[in-house]
Design an enzyme around this catalytic site. Structure first.
Site, PDB file in Angstrom:
ATOM      1  N   ASP A  46     -42.190 101.500 -87.231  1.00 30.05           N
ATOM      2  CA  ASP A  46     -41.265 102.515 -87.758  1.00 30.05           C
ATOM      3  C   ASP A  46     -40.127 102.747 -86.761  1.00 30.05           C
ATOM      4  O   ASP A  46     -39.189 103.487 -87.038  1.00 30.05           O
ATOM      5  CB  ASP A  46     -41.996 103.824 -88.133  1.00 30.05           C
ATOM      6  CG  ASP A  46     -42.584 104.534 -86.944  1.00 30.05           C
ATOM      7  OD1 ASP A  46     -42.625 103.945 -85.839  1.00 30.05           O
ATOM      8  OD2 ASP A  46     -43.014 105.701 -87.094  1.00 30.05           O
ATOM      9  N   ASP A  85     -46.213  99.529 -90.269  1.00 32.71           N
ATOM     10  CA  ASP A  85     -46.430 100.811 -89.591  1.00 32.71           C
ATOM     11  C   ASP A  85     -46.303 101.953 -90.601  1.00 32.71           C
ATOM     12  O   ASP A  85     -45.270 102.060 -91.288  1.00 32.71           O
ATOM     13  CB  ASP A  85     -45.329 100.938 -88.524  1.00 32.71           C
ATOM     14  CG  ASP A  85     -45.738 101.797 -87.357  1.00 32.71           C
ATOM     15  OD1 ASP A  85     -46.885 102.279 -87.334  1.00 32.71           O
ATOM     16  OD2 ASP A  85     -44.885 101.963 -86.451  1.00 32.71           O
ATOM     17  N   LYS A 115     -50.684 100.066 -89.403  1.00 34.64           N
ATOM     18  CA  LYS A 115     -50.904 100.790 -88.136  1.00 34.64           C
ATOM     19  C   LYS A 115     -50.703 102.273 -88.394  1.00 34.64           C
ATOM     20  O   LYS A 115     -49.774 102.664 -89.112  1.00 34.64           O
ATOM     21  CB  LYS A 115     -49.922 100.297 -87.064  1.00 34.64           C
ATOM     22  CG  LYS A 115     -50.045 101.079 -85.749  1.00 34.64           C
ATOM     23  CD  LYS A 115     -49.291 100.420 -84.619  1.00 34.64           C
ATOM     24  CE  LYS A 115     -47.806 100.726 -84.568  1.00 34.64           C
ATOM     25  NZ  LYS A 115     -47.470 102.167 -84.464  1.00 34.64           N
ATOM     26  N   GLU A 117     -50.394 105.996 -86.274  1.00 34.64           N
ATOM     27  CA  GLU A 117     -50.373 106.756 -85.018  1.00 34.64           C
ATOM     28  C   GLU A 117     -51.473 107.814 -85.073  1.00 34.64           C
ATOM     29  O   GLU A 117     -51.833 108.300 -86.153  1.00 34.64           O
ATOM     30  CB  GLU A 117     -49.007 107.428 -84.827  1.00 34.64           C
ATOM     31  CG  GLU A 117     -47.925 106.422 -84.515  1.00 34.64           C
ATOM     32  CD  GLU A 117     -46.604 107.065 -84.105  1.00 34.64           C
ATOM     33  OE1 GLU A 117     -46.576 108.279 -83.802  1.00 34.64           O
ATOM     34  OE2 GLU A 117     -45.601 106.342 -84.089  1.00 34.64           O
ATOM     35  N   GLU A 184     -49.814 103.211 -75.963  1.00 34.69           N
ATOM     36  CA  GLU A 184     -48.397 103.325 -75.604  1.00 34.69           C
ATOM     37  C   GLU A 184     -48.209 104.396 -74.532  1.00 34.69           C
ATOM     38  O   GLU A 184     -48.753 105.511 -74.650  1.00 34.69           O
ATOM     39  CB  GLU A 184     -47.558 103.683 -76.844  1.00 34.69           C
ATOM     40  CG  GLU A 184     -46.073 103.849 -76.490  1.00 34.69           C
ATOM     41  CD  GLU A 184     -45.121 103.862 -77.680  1.00 34.69           C
ATOM     42  OE1 GLU A 184     -45.582 103.712 -78.830  1.00 34.69           O
ATOM     43  OE2 GLU A 184     -43.912 104.028 -77.433  1.00 34.69           O
TER      44      GLU A 184
HETATM   45  O1  KIV Z   1     -42.723 101.412 -84.121  1.00 32.20           O
HETATM   46  C1  KIV Z   1     -42.960 100.577 -83.211  1.00 32.20           C
HETATM   47  O2  KIV Z   1     -42.168  99.678 -82.937  1.00 32.20           O
HETATM   48  C2  KIV Z   1     -44.203 100.726 -82.470  1.00 32.20           C
HETATM   49  C3  KIV Z   1     -44.394  99.887 -81.255  1.00 32.20           C
HETATM   50  C4  KIV Z   1     -43.515 100.329 -80.176  1.00 32.20           C
HETATM   51  C5  KIV Z   1     -45.817  99.815 -80.838  1.00 32.20           C
HETATM   52  O3  KIV Z   1     -45.019 101.518 -82.838  1.00 32.20           O
END
Ligand code: KIV
Length: 267
Positions: A46, A85, A115, A117, A184
């Site tokens: 994202d 994401d 993914k 968070e 991260e």
């Molecule tokens: O959104 C993204 O690019 C990420 C990475 C930095 C892991 O979550």
């Protein structure tokens, strides 16, 4: 395809001590280049919101924007695993809405995993997704969607309590069925401790050398962004300068009549 990245192959890499590579991709040509270079995982992060769409942070990114870009990335890759994401508010409400949104990455865009968070019920949501047949990568430590609570993009896990909390989050995600976790912005020592104490691969960004893999935002490593990069970014190229030079050259060529010369016109 024989060398297709699969989740079991990523697991095997951790067991063999072979490093995993992951980079962000938001479009078709970049996906092709990264895929052909042998990068294991393409993350449609994202970060799209900041890197490509010019938003101030990742919060405004919508599901439709993510799906649009994930589709293009999936069309450009042959062997890499594509992870979409989940943007802010796409997995924060009900389990039903979380599964529906995650399912769009798989069904509409062609990604193999999503993914999430970390949020308070990230482990429960992860379990619901895994039960629905959707593979999940967790993300703990500095979670940019929490920018307002964190007061900026600050390193997390510096105190013993915070480090312990991160280890617990990682364990809960593993138990819930996540296949991998992004760490991260955490101290290298904390990332090492987590990596050694869970069975699934960790992929670090600003988390030191001991994670099972590393991820960077591709635009950062190519030197496409203005200004000084953050400490954890190694710029492998300075493409912003090269692009600027090329555009200047074109502009002057056109203004001076140097372009097009004979070889560039039809007779
Ligand atoms: O959104 C993204 O690019 C990420 C990475 C930095 C892991 O979550």
């Amino acid at each position: 395809m024989k060398d297709k990245t699969t989740i079991p192959k990523l697991q095997k890499k951790k067991q063999l001590g072979e490093k995993i590579t992951m980079l962000t991709a938001y479009d078709y040509p970049t996906a092709q280049v990264l895929d052909q270079a042998g990068i294991d995982i393409l993350l449609v992060g994202d970060s799209l919101g900041m890197v490509i769409l010019g938003y101030e942070n990742t919060l405004p990114v919508t599901m439709d924007e993510m799906i649009h870009h994930t589709k293009a990335v999936c069309l450009g890759r042959q062997r890499a695993l594509v992870v979409g994401d989940m943007p802010f508010l796409s997995f924060h409400l009900s389990v039903t809405e979380t599964v529906r949104n995650a399912g769009r990455f798989i069904k509409e865009a062609g990604a193999e995993a999503v993914k999430l968070e970390w949020i308070a019920d990230a482990a429960e949501k992860t379990k619901a997704l895994v039960d629905a047949g959707i593979s999940v990568m967790g993300h703990i430590g500095l979670t940019p969607q929490m920018i307002h609570q964190m007061g900026g993009f600050n390193v997390q896990g510096r105190s013993a309590d915070e480090a312990q909390r991160l280890l617990e989050e990682a364990r809960r995600l593993e138990e819930a069925g996540a296949f991998s976790i992004v760490l991260e912005g955490v101290p290298a020592e904390v990332a090492r401790e987590i990596t050694q104490n869970i069975g699934i691969p960790t992929i670090g960004i600003g988390a030191g050398p001991d994670c099972d893999g590393q991820v960077l935002v591709t635009h950062d490593l190519l030197g496409l962004n203005p200004g000084k990069p953050p400490k954890f970014v190694k710029e492998y190229a300075h493409l912003r300068q090269q692009i600027t030079d090329a555009i200047d050259h074109f502009k002057h060529d056109v203004e001076d009549g140097g372009f097009p010369s004979e070889e560039y016109w039809y007779k």
